[in-house]
Design an enzyme around this catalytic site. Structure first.
Site, PDB file in Angstrom:
ATOM      1  CB  SER A  22       0.405   5.077  12.859  1.00 11.97           C
ATOM      2  OG  SER A  22      -0.415   4.647  11.376  1.00 11.97           O
ATOM      3  CE1 TYR A 181       4.504   4.051  -0.730  1.00 19.43           C
ATOM      4  CE2 TYR A 181       3.562   3.342   0.692  1.00 19.43           C
ATOM      5  CZ  TYR A 181       4.102   3.888   0.517  1.00 19.43           C
ATOM      6  OH  TYR A 181       4.253   5.301   0.766  1.00 19.43           O
TER       7      TYR A 181
END
Length: 365
Positions: A22, A181
């Site tokens: 990840s 984000y």
């Protein structure tokens, strides 16, 4: 059903297994350039047997960095260092992808071990931008609301980042639309209070993400996969939720996205997340089932049997590990042994492998 160590093919790319490293921010860059730390960090996990290694969130513009120490892909000069990473990872038998990102209102912050402190312009930081002028939390700056010209430049920056990723030899691009984000900020009504074509109803809030997908898919070869990471829930009343995630996933599938990487949270400081083993897997399972698209599961996946069960039961097509691979870069090799599955060991580590294990010659041997 496939298992954890079955190959996973999407378009022209075949991963040797369904274990993915990840994206994990390392805060080790200067002016966005890949450093020796990135080579060691990503290379070790490729040598450890992961099928796909993803870079950390890689900023498509300088002001899209979470911190001034983030990895970047906004300049052609970044390509050489990223290509070095790609060559080494490929030499270990793994694929490599990059996560293209823009931090939005959560940009220009210190690395986490220094606390949640804003890096002001006089210390090398900048004023962040966002869909609306709403600060994430105390200690974060109030961002500047983006103009339509700002939005168009961001779309172009993601497109150009994908071109540079291709030039660097990457096999896959993941777009970061999670964790509070920029793209996630546009998706969520908690952070997007615009009244123009990028705010309000679902179709308007999803517009930027879909425009970025279309721009990237236009330059990213048809033979290579495109992934999108989402936060499937804001874990907050009135925020982004799994129903909207399913609707978005259907739109993504129709625009050439091959897999939705299902994380959650990060956009609301008051979120209440019931963290526990596999706590986000249900999101991946539901998106996969209801949107008809491949998914990746992430979040407190630590045990080989647990990871294998997620794939075997059809909850997700692959698993993404972060903290567990920081603790043990060779987790995939250990998992193969525990699950009785074959794994290919680096020839230089063969003395530690089970009897009869296959070996591979590393790049440059």
């Amino acid at each position: 059903m496939p298992h954890l160590f079955d190959a996973f093919t999407q378009r022209g790319l075949t991963l040797p297994n369904r274990i993915v490293v990840s994206p994990m921010c390392q805060y080790a860059s200067e002016d966005g350039f890949a450093a020796d730390w990135h080579l060691v960090h990503l290379g070790a996990r490729a040598a450890g047997g992961a099928g796909l290694v993803l870079t950390e969130a890689t900023a498509v513009v300088p002001e899209g960095r979470i911190s001034p120490q983030d990895l970047g892909i906004w300049d052609d000069r970044h390509v050489e260092g990223l290509a070095r990473l790609a060559r080494f990872v490929h030499g270990q038998g793994a694929a490599i992808g990059t996560q293209l990102a823009h931090a939005g209102r959560k940009a220009s912050m210190e690395p986490p071990w220094k606390g949640q402190h804003y890096v002001t312009p006089d210390r090398g930081g900048w004023q962040p931008v966002a869909p609306s002028a709403i600060a994430f939390d105390a200690g974060y700056p109030t961002p500047r609301e983006m103009t339509l010209d700002d939005i168009r430049r961001v779309v172009a920056a993601f497109r150009d980042g994908a071109r540079r990723a291709l030039a660097a030899g990457f096999d896959l691009v993941e777009l970061h639309a999670a964790h509070g984000y920029l793209l996630h900020e546009f998706l969520s009504p908690l952070s997007n209070t615009r009244t123009d074509e990028y705010g309000g109803p679902f179709a308007h809030r999803a517009r930027l993400t879909l425009e970025v997908v279309e721009a990237v898919r236009a330059v990213w070869p048809e033979r290579l996969p495109l992934w999108v990471r989402i936060s499937a829930s804001d874990w907050a009343e009135g925020g982004w939720d799994v129903e909207q995630s399913v609707a978005l996933a259907r739109e993504l599938r129709g625009r050439g996205v091959d897999l939705v990487d299902c994380s959650s949270g990060g956009n609301f400081a008051g979120q209440r997340i019931p963290v526990g083993p596999g706590y986000q897997v249900a999101f991946a399972e539901r998106v996969r089932r209801e949107a008809g698209i491949a998914t990746g599961a992430v979040g407190v996946i630590t045990a080989p049997a647990q990871a294998d069960c997620i794939v075997r039961s059809g909850q997700a097509d692959c698993v993404l590990l972060a903290r567990e691979l920081l603790r043990d870069p060779h987790w995939p090799l250990r998992a193969a042994r525990e699950l009785g599955q074959p794994a290919t060991w680096p020839v230089r580590y063969l003395r530690a492998a089970p009897a009869g294990a296959a070996a591979r010659e590393p790049f440059g041997a």
